[in-house]
Scaffold this motif. Structure first.
Motif, short mmCIF file in Angstrom:
data_model
loop_
_atom_site.label_atom_id
_atom_site.label_comp_id
_atom_site.label_asym_id
_atom_site.label_seq_id
_atom_site.Cartn_x
_atom_site.Cartn_y
_atom_site.Cartn_z
N LYS A 6 -81.70 -79.00 17.63
CA LYS A 6 -82.70 -79.63 17.94
C LYS A 6 -83.21 -81.08 17.18
O LYS A 6 -82.81 -80.90 16.05
CB LYS A 6 -83.92 -78.72 17.56
N GLU A 10 -89.17 -80.42 21.54
CA GLU A 10 -88.72 -80.09 22.95
C GLU A 10 -87.35 -81.29 23.34
O GLU A 10 -87.06 -81.24 24.16
CB GLU A 10 -89.71 -80.57 24.12
N THR A 11 -86.91 -81.78 22.11
CA THR A 11 -85.81 -82.70 22.68
C THR A 11 -84.47 -82.34 21.66
O THR A 11 -84.53 -81.96 20.56
CB THR A 11 -86.20 -84.27 21.84
N TYR A 12 -83.38 -82.04 22.42
CA TYR A 12 -82.08 -81.37 21.80
C TYR A 12 -81.08 -82.27 22.14
O TYR A 12 -80.64 -83.12 23.26
CB TYR A 12 -82.01 -80.06 22.49
N TYR A 39 -78.30 -85.54 25.72
CA TYR A 39 -79.53 -84.97 25.22
C TYR A 39 -80.25 -84.59 26.29
O TYR A 39 -80.23 -84.92 27.56
CB TYR A 39 -80.41 -86.42 24.67
N ILE A 41 -84.49 -83.15 27.23
CA ILE A 41 -85.71 -82.79 26.95
C ILE A 41 -86.27 -81.82 27.67
O ILE A 41 -86.29 -81.78 29.19
CB ILE A 41 -86.61 -84.26 27.05
N ASP A 43 -89.31 -80.09 28.99
CA ASP A 43 -91.00 -80.33 29.24
C ASP A 43 -91.40 -79.55 30.33
O ASP A 43 -90.58 -78.71 30.98
CB ASP A 43 -91.39 -81.84 29.08
N HIS A 137 -94.39 -85.73 27.75
CA HIS A 137 -93.26 -86.78 27.24
C HIS A 137 -93.42 -87.51 28.50
O HIS A 137 -93.30 -87.33 29.67
CB HIS A 137 -91.82 -86.07 27.05
N ASP A 157 -88.71 -92.44 24.55
CA ASP A 157 -89.83 -91.38 24.71
C ASP A 157 -91.02 -92.01 23.88
O ASP A 157 -90.96 -91.81 22.81
CB ASP A 157 -89.04 -90.26 24.13
N THR A 160 -92.48 -89.04 21.35
CA THR A 160 -91.87 -88.71 20.27
C THR A 160 -91.26 -89.99 19.31
O THR A 160 -90.80 -89.76 18.25
CB THR A 160 -90.58 -87.77 20.64
N CYS A 225 -80.99 -92.27 19.09
CA CYS A 225 -79.79 -91.39 19.70
C CYS A 225 -78.63 -92.08 20.49
O CYS A 225 -78.94 -92.42 21.52
CB CYS A 225 -80.65 -90.32 20.53
#
Length: 398
Positions: A6, A10-12, A39, A41, A43, A137, A157, A160, A225
């Motif tokens: 994480k 909600e972003t990985y 990555y 997201i 949502d 998002h 985004d 975030t 990122c």
């Protein structure tokens, strides 16, 4: 084994590292592998941001399935179409046939060249400032052409503050247990590799990097990122400042580097003597490199770091010693600027390398060549000390 992490709400991160790869793009030596970042997201709508290299496909696909946990994948945002990031697009589409591909016009030109079977796949073509709503998002798109491919773009985004920066802000080197830059001693572990990555991969495109940095300055960035290397969540301004220096060809420090080529050791001996005098007279750090033993990408990285470069080169077949000539060609192709070079040539009967190196360097923008040039006839002797001292003094005072 599923191994996603994480980043924020909600972003990985769902990437992986390849520690077996010995050369990036089959050119640049890798001392500690490389990471391929991707990555997701999660949502109301889900979005995957770029895929990964085929070398970590199993890990990537496991991570993707794990983080989605049975949810439908709605969007695949393609920030960069280079194969080490796009190789899994067709596989992802096969696993998620209803996914919509998101990219710019140039993205889809390249997509059709790599994956013509996806020409009829659902697509959304975005331009500068367009947005995509996922629920809570909102993604905004920033075009970053020639950083370092013409289709490259960033995705921001706005919810975030996460900037998905494609190949910008990347670095060589595998990611270990931590995915964040602040989990490492970055200066010790990654800075040299980040500079080497920038100088050799992106370095030619300083003007384009400057353009996208100006765009990024208007964003409230809380995370960066990249597609290679660790994620930034602290000290972001520090790393952006590095990009500011690198993209304007501004030296990071006042250190001096000495790069020599030597067939039998005589030019090496002269270079070592000069390096010692340079350290003594300047009080600066002086690093010495054998052009035959040091990969050109390392030398280019050092050129990006330092202000003054001293070259010791024998004449070879009436020309420039071949490894030195290759290094200078790299400097020219990467558009090295704003540096000071000093030249020393060696030759037993007809020294010519100095004149030829001068001609190559004069093609570079805002490059100063120190006078006088030092000429060595076969080997450096005590009778040459006055000329050597004048040469070193000129470098220090330049």
């Amino acid at each position: 084994m599923i191994n996603y992490k994480k980043i924020t709400d909600e972003t990985y991160w769902i990437g992986g590292s390849d520690r077996r790869l010995s050369r990036f793009e089959n050119i640049f030596p890798l001392n500690s592998g490389v990471s391929y970042n991707s990555y997701v997201i999660v949502d109301d709508k889900t979005a995957l941001l770029d895929t990964a290299d085929i070398s970590i496909s199993d890990q990537f696909l496991e991570n993707l399935s794990g983080v989605l946990d049975g949810k439908k994948l709605d969007y695949l945002v393609i920030n960069h179409m280079e194969p080490d990031h796009c190789s899994q697009i067709a596989t992802v589409v096969a696993m998620n046939p209803d996914v919509t591909l998101v990219g710019n016009a140039k993205t889809f030109t390249f997509l059709s060249q790599f994956f013509p079977e996806l020409n009829e796949q659902k697509k959304i073509t975005v331009t500068e400032g367009d947005t995509l709503e996922l629920g809570s998002h909102t993604l905004s798109f920033v075009m970053a052409p020639m950083v370092h491919w013409p289709e490259a773009m960033f995705t921001f985004d706005t919810t975030t503050g996460v900037l998905f920066s494609a190949d910008a802000f990347g670095t060589f080197g595998a990611i270990d247990a931590g995915i964040f830059a602040d989990e490492y001693d970055f200066e010790k572990t990654f800075l040299n590799e980040a500079r080497r990555y920038y100088a050799n991969i992106v370095g030619k495109y300083g003007m384009q990097v400057q353009a996208v940095l100006k765009k990024a300055a208007g964003l409230d960035i809380k995370f960066i990122c990249p597609l290679h290397g660790p994620i930034w969540r602290k000290d972001i301004a520090w790393f952006i400042d590095k990009y500011q220096k690198w993209s304007t060809y501004t030296p990071e420090d006042e250190d001096i580097i000495v790069i020599y080529g030597s067939l039998y050791g005589h030019t090496e001996s002269a270079a070592q003597k000069a390096a010692a005098l340079l350290r003594e007279k300047s009080g600066k750090k002086v690093a010495v490199y054998d052009v035959s033993q040091t990969h050109a990408s390392e030398l280019v990285s050092e050129v990006w770091r330092c202000k003054k470069i001293v070259l010791f080169c024998p004449t070879y077949n009436n020309g420039i010693y071949i490894p030195m000539e290759n290094f200078l060609s790299d400097c020219a192709s990467l558009m090295v600027q704003n540096r000071t070079f000093a030249l020393a040539q060696n030759g037993t009967w007809a020294p010519a390398s100095g004149k030829l190196m001068t001609e190559k360097l004069q093609c570079l923008k805002n490059v100063k060549i120190v006078e006088p040039m030092l000429t060595i006839k076969s080997a450096l002797h005590e009778t040459d000390e006055q000329e050597l001292d004048a040469f070193v003094t000129a470098v220090v005072e330049a």
